[in-house]
Design a protein around this motif. Sequence first.
Motif, short mmCIF file in Angstrom:
data_model
loop_
_atom_site.label_atom_id
_atom_site.label_comp_id
_atom_site.label_asym_id
_atom_site.label_seq_id
_atom_site.Cartn_x
_atom_site.Cartn_y
_atom_site.Cartn_z
N GLN A 202 -2.96 -20.27 47.07
CA GLN A 202 -1.47 -20.54 46.83
C GLN A 202 -1.30 -22.21 46.91
O GLN A 202 -0.15 -22.77 46.99
CB GLN A 202 -0.32 -19.89 47.72
CG GLN A 202 -0.75 -18.51 47.56
CD GLN A 202 -0.20 -18.02 45.89
OE1 GLN A 202 0.58 -18.59 45.42
NE2 GLN A 202 -1.09 -17.08 45.72
N ALA A 203 -2.32 -22.80 47.46
CA ALA A 203 -2.34 -24.38 47.66
C ALA A 203 -1.79 -25.00 46.43
O ALA A 203 -2.18 -24.67 45.34
CB ALA A 203 -3.49 -24.79 48.02
N ARG A 204 -1.25 -26.09 46.50
CA ARG A 204 -0.86 -27.13 45.34
C ARG A 204 -1.83 -28.03 44.81
O ARG A 204 -1.72 -28.34 43.86
CB ARG A 204 0.58 -27.56 45.84
CG ARG A 204 1.76 -26.66 45.89
CD ARG A 204 3.15 -27.58 46.17
NE ARG A 204 4.08 -26.67 46.28
CZ ARG A 204 5.34 -27.13 46.05
NH1 ARG A 204 5.81 -28.26 46.32
NH2 ARG A 204 6.39 -26.01 46.49
N GLN A 205 -2.51 -28.45 46.00
CA GLN A 205 -3.74 -29.42 45.64
C GLN A 205 -4.72 -29.44 46.55
O GLN A 205 -4.44 -29.18 47.88
CB GLN A 205 -3.02 -30.79 45.62
CG GLN A 205 -4.00 -31.81 45.08
CD GLN A 205 -3.23 -33.30 44.87
OE1 GLN A 205 -2.17 -33.35 45.21
NE2 GLN A 205 -4.05 -34.45 44.36
N CYS A 282 -8.26 -16.30 40.46
CA CYS A 282 -7.20 -17.64 40.23
C CYS A 282 -7.96 -18.96 40.02
O CYS A 282 -9.28 -19.09 40.75
CB CYS A 282 -6.40 -17.63 41.51
SG CYS A 282 -6.97 -17.92 43.00
N PRO A 285 -6.48 -25.28 42.56
CA PRO A 285 -6.00 -26.60 42.27
C PRO A 285 -6.89 -27.88 42.62
O PRO A 285 -6.36 -28.58 43.41
CB PRO A 285 -4.46 -26.66 42.81
CG PRO A 285 -4.68 -26.08 43.89
CD PRO A 285 -5.47 -24.74 43.75
N GLN A 287 -9.37 -31.07 41.33
CA GLN A 287 -9.64 -31.98 40.05
C GLN A 287 -11.05 -32.20 40.06
O GLN A 287 -11.37 -32.84 40.98
CB GLN A 287 -8.67 -32.94 39.88
CG GLN A 287 -8.97 -33.88 38.75
CD GLN A 287 -8.67 -33.21 37.55
OE1 GLN A 287 -7.65 -32.53 37.25
NE2 GLN A 287 -9.63 -33.45 36.45
#
Length: 335
Positions: A202-205, A282, A285, A287
């Motif tokens: 559930q982390a955003r980044q 999943c 997130p 990059q």
Amino acid sequence: MASAQTPSFPAASALPSLASITSRLHLKQLRLLIALADHGSLLKAAEQVALTQPGASKALQEIEATLGAQLFVRTNRGLEATDLGHCVIRYARLIQTDLVHLREEMLSIMQGHGGRLALGVIMGAVPLLTDALSRLLEKRPALSVEIVEDTSARLLRLLDQGRLDMAICRTSISQQPHLYDAVNIHNEELAVVASVDHPLAQARQLQLADLADSRWVVYSANMPMRLTLEREFHAADLRFPLHLLETTSAFTTWSLLQKNPQFVALMSIDVAQFCTRYGMTCILPLQLHSRSEPYQLVTRHGSPLTPVAQMFIDEFGAKYSDKPGDEVGETAEKK
């Protein structure tokens, strides 16, 4: 057949002419070579091709005389092929495979079916293959298809043996890329995936350092996707994980992620999105900065294509020819 352990090769000028070889070499002799390679025993090879042992020994002498080279040596493990022997055996297998395909395709056409196509694919390119194949099957619903999923190295070996018409893989891993014709069909993007129950799901980044101590499911060493991950760790000044799980199987990767919510894996974005769409994994997130090698549509250099093989290539041309950076067309890029 000589029994020297280390054969001396004849001068290239002593190699018989093509006309001489084709007029003297017989298909049953090629079957004998393949049987010798498979069994390493003259007796077992003779039994397989319905010859007596003296008959098989004489036939092998005739083959070596026809080709002007020693193809096998005797060792304490039986008969072993010389370097020239391995070369001849490889082409013997190609000829045999082509004859099998010839009969199958003739039978398919006579029965009103759509022919036969043997395709290889690396894991990350499976969605590309299935998309193109689905479009082709709409046009040729009676087409028989064999699909082999494996690493680029193994798929190229199957191409060498004539067991595949073409493969979606990469020629960069080969020491002899000139043996293949290849066109870039898709630039691969990669994603880090995990179970939906992963602590960071559930982390955003995320940064790579957040996953540095995770257990990674990866391709084996020297494979392009593995090399990309290693470059990411190096660029981030992080030690590459020591305790890895190596597999080329998508199903094994998914199963490991499902059973072990702490694990993470590197996948192509196409496969990752497919898994995520059906709730199997999943996409974390994170990059990635390294650019992966593009997928290539690969055929054997100089090998004629069947009509259905050309139709399959055309499906990629129709979809990707208008996209910048891709190079699908009628003329294959020589690699």
